[in-house]
Design a protein around this motif. Structure first.
Motif, PDB file in Angstrom:
ATOM      1  N   LEU A 186       0.790  -1.331  -0.014  1.00  0.00           N
ATOM      2  CA  LEU A 186       0.088  -0.114  -0.168  1.00  0.00           C
ATOM      3  C   LEU A 186       0.865   1.270  -0.176  1.00  0.00           C
ATOM      4  CD1 LEU A 186      -2.392  -1.377   2.695  1.00  0.00           C
ATOM      5  CD2 LEU A 186      -3.266  -0.396   0.432  1.00  0.00           C
ATOM      6  N   PHE A 187       0.499   2.423  -0.659  1.00  0.00           N
ATOM      7  CA  PHE A 187       1.334   3.677  -0.667  1.00  0.00           C
ATOM      8  C   PHE A 187       0.303   4.814  -0.877  1.00  0.00           C
ATOM      9  CE2 PHE A 187       0.651   3.460  -5.305  1.00  0.00           C
ATOM     10  CZ  PHE A 187       0.647   4.767  -5.568  1.00  0.00           C
ATOM     11  N   GLY A 188       0.691   5.877  -0.191  1.00  0.00           N
ATOM     12  CA  GLY A 188       0.182   7.067  -0.085  1.00  0.00           C
ATOM     13  C   GLY A 188       0.983   8.256  -0.125  1.00  0.00           C
ATOM     14  N   LYS A 189       0.735   9.479   0.194  1.00  0.00           N
ATOM     15  CA  LYS A 189       1.255  10.678   0.231  1.00  0.00           C
ATOM     16  C   LYS A 189       2.759  10.394   1.149  1.00  0.00           C
ATOM     17  CE  LYS A 189       1.145  15.447   0.496  1.00  0.00           C
ATOM     18  NZ  LYS A 189       0.340  16.791   0.832  1.00  0.00           N
ATOM     19  N   LYS A 190       2.309   9.929   2.092  1.00  0.00           N
ATOM     20  CA  LYS A 190       3.334   9.384   3.275  1.00  0.00           C
ATOM     21  C   LYS A 190       2.682   7.996   3.622  1.00  0.00           C
ATOM     22  CE  LYS A 190       4.973  13.909   4.707  1.00  0.00           C
ATOM     23  NZ  LYS A 190       5.402  14.811   6.098  1.00  0.00           N
ATOM     24  N   ASP A 191       3.476   6.869   3.795  1.00  0.00           N
ATOM     25  CA  ASP A 191       3.208   5.694   3.840  1.00  0.00           C
ATOM     26  C   ASP A 191       2.661   5.811   5.556  1.00  0.00           C
ATOM     27  OD1 ASP A 191       3.533   4.873   1.436  1.00  0.00           O
ATOM     28  OD2 ASP A 191       5.444   3.778   1.745  1.00  0.00           O
ATOM     29  N   PHE A 192       3.647   6.558   6.291  1.00  0.00           N
ATOM     30  CA  PHE A 192       3.291   6.900   7.797  1.00  0.00           C
ATOM     31  C   PHE A 192       3.351   8.190   8.148  1.00  0.00           C
ATOM     32  CE2 PHE A 192       3.867   2.329   8.196  1.00  0.00           C
ATOM     33  CZ  PHE A 192       3.115   2.061   9.459  1.00  0.00           C
ATOM     34  N   ILE A 193       2.058   8.567   8.295  1.00  0.00           N
ATOM     35  CA  ILE A 193       2.087  10.161   8.772  1.00  0.00           C
ATOM     36  C   ILE A 193       2.272  10.274  10.059  1.00  0.00           C
ATOM     37  CG2 ILE A 193       0.268  11.775   8.963  1.00  0.00           C
ATOM     38  CD1 ILE A 193      -1.618   9.864   7.015  1.00  0.00           C
ATOM     39  N   GLN A 194       3.188  11.465  10.167  1.00  0.00           N
ATOM     40  CA  GLN A 194       3.794  11.595  11.542  1.00  0.00           C
ATOM     41  C   GLN A 194       3.138  12.864  12.207  1.00  0.00           C
ATOM     42  OE1 GLN A 194       8.116  11.185  11.842  1.00  0.00           O
ATOM     43  NE2 GLN A 194       8.219  10.114   9.838  1.00  0.00           N
ATOM     44  N   LYS A 195       2.587  12.640  13.269  1.00  0.00           N
ATOM     45  CA  LYS A 195       1.920  13.671  13.858  1.00  0.00           C
ATOM     46  C   LYS A 195       2.080  13.801  15.455  1.00  0.00           C
ATOM     47  CE  LYS A 195      -1.441  14.613  10.721  1.00  0.00           C
ATOM     48  NZ  LYS A 195      -1.339  15.997  10.084  1.00  0.00           N
ATOM     49  N   ARG A 196       2.453  14.892  15.947  1.00  0.00           N
ATOM     50  CA  ARG A 196       2.607  15.250  17.449  1.00  0.00           C
ATOM     51  C   ARG A 196       1.478  15.650  18.103  1.00  0.00           C
ATOM     52  NH1 ARG A 196       3.202  16.055  22.564  1.00  0.00           N
ATOM     53  NH2 ARG A 196       4.710  17.016  23.209  1.00  0.00           N
ATOM     54  N   ILE A 197       0.861  14.955  18.841  1.00  0.00           N
ATOM     55  CA  ILE A 197      -0.396  15.489  19.404  1.00  0.00           C
ATOM     56  C   ILE A 197      -0.064  16.296  20.686  1.00  0.00           C
ATOM     57  CG2 ILE A 197      -2.574  14.710  20.278  1.00  0.00           C
ATOM     58  CD1 ILE A 197      -2.604  12.439  18.747  1.00  0.00           C
ATOM     59  N   VAL A 198      -0.640  17.566  20.867  1.00  0.00           N
ATOM     60  CA  VAL A 198      -0.843  18.386  22.182  1.00  0.00           C
ATOM     61  C   VAL A 198      -2.064  18.309  22.515  1.00  0.00           C
ATOM     62  CG1 VAL A 198      -0.440  20.459  23.124  1.00  0.00           C
ATOM     63  CG2 VAL A 198       1.188  19.852  21.267  1.00  0.00           C
ATOM     64  N   PHE A 199      -2.327  17.664  23.506  1.00  0.00           N
ATOM     65  CA  PHE A 199      -3.679  17.475  24.252  1.00  0.00           C
ATOM     66  C   PHE A 199      -3.963  17.868  25.553  1.00  0.00           C
ATOM     67  CE2 PHE A 199      -0.959  13.828  24.821  1.00  0.00           C
ATOM     68  CZ  PHE A 199      -1.414  13.466  26.068  1.00  0.00           C
ATOM     69  N   ASN A 200      -4.997  18.129  25.822  1.00  0.00           N
ATOM     70  CA  ASN A 200      -5.490  18.347  27.569  1.00  0.00           C
ATOM     71  C   ASN A 200      -5.515  17.237  28.112  1.00  0.00           C
ATOM     72  OD1 ASN A 200      -6.705  18.853  29.732  1.00  0.00           O
ATOM     73  ND2 ASN A 200      -8.405  20.220  28.945  1.00  0.00           N
ATOM     74  N   VAL A 201      -4.267  17.054  28.980  1.00  0.00           N
ATOM     75  CA  VAL A 201      -4.235  15.931  29.928  1.00  0.00           C
ATOM     76  C   VAL A 201      -5.067  15.469  30.916  1.00  0.00           C
ATOM     77  CG1 VAL A 201      -1.762  16.213  29.760  1.00  0.00           C
ATOM     78  CG2 VAL A 201      -2.989  17.267  31.834  1.00  0.00           C
ATOM     79  N   ASN A 202      -6.214  16.444  31.046  1.00  0.00           N
ATOM     80  CA  ASN A 202      -7.229  15.999  31.848  1.00  0.00           C
ATOM     81  C   ASN A 202      -8.393  15.305  31.142  1.00  0.00           C
ATOM     82  OD1 ASN A 202      -6.100  17.389  34.165  1.00  0.00           O
ATOM     83  ND2 ASN A 202      -6.767  19.441  33.220  1.00  0.00           N
ATOM     84  N   ASN A 203      -8.455  15.107  29.955  1.00  0.00           N
ATOM     85  CA  ASN A 203      -9.231  14.416  29.194  1.00  0.00           C
ATOM     86  C   ASN A 203      -8.750  13.309  28.474  1.00  0.00           C
ATOM     87  OD1 ASN A 203     -11.793  16.152  29.989  1.00  0.00           O
ATOM     88  ND2 ASN A 203     -10.472  17.722  28.583  1.00  0.00           N
ATOM     89  N   ASP A 204      -9.792  12.108  27.945  1.00  0.00           N
ATOM     90  CA  ASP A 204      -9.184  11.119  27.039  1.00  0.00           C
ATOM     91  C   ASP A 204      -8.996  11.822  25.737  1.00  0.00           C
ATOM     92  OD1 ASP A 204      -9.527   9.590  29.277  1.00  0.00           O
ATOM     93  OD2 ASP A 204     -11.405   8.420  28.203  1.00  0.00           O
ATOM     94  N   VAL A 205      -8.233  10.888  24.991  1.00  0.00           N
ATOM     95  CA  VAL A 205      -8.046  11.202  23.810  1.00  0.00           C
ATOM     96  C   VAL A 205      -8.609  10.330  22.536  1.00  0.00           C
ATOM     97  CG1 VAL A 205      -6.239  11.443  21.870  1.00  0.00           C
ATOM     98  CG2 VAL A 205      -5.623  12.487  23.874  1.00  0.00           C
ATOM     99  N   VAL A 206      -9.146  10.878  21.536  1.00  0.00           N
ATOM    100  CA  VAL A 206      -9.889   9.940  20.245  1.00  0.00           C
ATOM    101  C   VAL A 206      -9.117  10.023  19.060  1.00  0.00           C
ATOM    102  CG1 VAL A 206     -11.802   9.538  19.040  1.00  0.00           C
ATOM    103  CG2 VAL A 206     -11.954  10.138  21.553  1.00  0.00           C
ATOM    104  N   VAL A 207      -8.686   9.252  18.609  1.00  0.00           N
ATOM    105  CA  VAL A 207      -7.943   8.960  17.343  1.00  0.00           C
ATOM    106  C   VAL A 207      -8.920   8.202  16.371  1.00  0.00           C
ATOM    107  CG1 VAL A 207      -5.795   8.411  16.102  1.00  0.00           C
ATOM    108  CG2 VAL A 207      -5.703   9.201  18.398  1.00  0.00           C
ATOM    109  N   ILE A 208      -9.165   8.740  15.285  1.00  0.00           N
ATOM    110  CA  ILE A 208      -9.993   8.117  14.213  1.00  0.00           C
ATOM    111  C   ILE A 208      -9.416   8.078  13.018  1.00  0.00           C
ATOM    112  CG2 ILE A 208     -12.285   8.006  12.939  1.00  0.00           C
ATOM    113  CD1 ILE A 208     -13.308   9.625  15.289  1.00  0.00           C
TER     114      ILE A 208
END
Length: 257
Positions: A186-208
């Motif tokens: 499989l290939f795309g624009k980037k085979d592995f998209i790299q994201k650095r998540i800056v989130f509110n540590v008081n809440n759960d995180v959802v990744v879709i």
């Protein structure tokens, strides 16, 4: 057994260092506390021929540090300990797969979530060719702290909900010097998209992660039969265009015109 390498390569890039360890055994028990926050992952599987691979999760501990001898000058370096685990994804309904990982762990090492790889891979290749075998995966490489994103290649995103829907295409890879059967990747624009998540540590995180797969456009990439100057890969696009200019990855822009 997963027939891929890219996802694990990313995992071990996080861990690779020069030198040898001289540290004591680290207690890698996680035991998430009752009040921990969670990262909830959802992957929408785009095809009956693909499947989400288990989450590749890395925790870090600054409490249980390790020492190693530098391979450059022999000095002793103290650094954090790492704990890499695999978390299976479970099919909830239809093409939706889910899993979750804790942000923190109790115990003496006080593990905290550092990075996660998630994505999809082919599990069956014969629908696009009799002798094809499934090969490398694609997906997302997520950093939850500065340690994981220290190479500077991660795109910063903020918020506790991350939605990604990249486009992917099938790639038939021929390299008779390495393997007899052609590989379906499989290939795309980037085979592995790299994201650095800056989130509110008081809440759960959802990744879709909702990838789209277009199997009506198949690219072929053929390796040269021998190593020599001027011998390049031949990339054959769905419209019949052949490119052999030293490129080792298809140009996604040709697919999305």
């Amino acid at each position: 057994m997963h027939k891929r390498s890219k996802a694990w390569i990313f995992s071990f890039i996080f861990l690779s260092t020069a030198g040898c360890s001289i540290s004591r055994t680290v207690n890698k028990t996680l035991s998430p506390p009752a009040d921990t926050k969670w990262v909830n992952f959802e992957v929408k599987n785009p095809s009956q021929y693909t499947k989400p691979f288990p989450l590749e999760v890395r925790y870090i501990s600054y409490e249980c540090k390790k020492k190693r001898v530098s391979g450059f000058d022999g000095s002793v370096i103290t650094e954090p300990s790492y704990n890499v685990i695999r978390v299976p994804m479970h099919q909830e309904s239809g093409d939706i797969w889910k899993a979750k990982v804790a942000m923190t762990g109790e115990g003496s090492c006080k593990w905290t979530l550092s990075a996660v790889n998630l994505g999809i891979e082919y599990i069956d290749a014969t629908h696009l060719g009799k002798d094809l075998v499934p090969s490398t995966a694609v997906g997302v490489s997520l950093a939850f702290d500065n340690d994981s994103s220290r190479n500077g290649q991660f795109y910063m995103v903020t918020g506790n909900i991350l939605k990604l829907a990249p486009n992917y295409y099938p790639l038939i890879h021929t390299n008779k010097r390495i393997q007899k059967n052609d590989a379906l990747e499989l290939f795309g624009k980037k085979d592995f998209i790299q994201k650095r998540i800056v989130f509110n540590v008081n809440n759960d995180v959802v990744v879709i992660f909702s990838p789209k797969l277009d199997e009506s456009k198949v690219v072929k990439m053929v390796a040269p039969v021998e190593y020599r100057v001027g011998a390049y890969y031949k990339i054959i696009y769905p419209d019949g265009t052949v490119v052999s200019d030293g490129s080792t990855h298809p140009d996604i822009r040709r697919m999305e015109k």
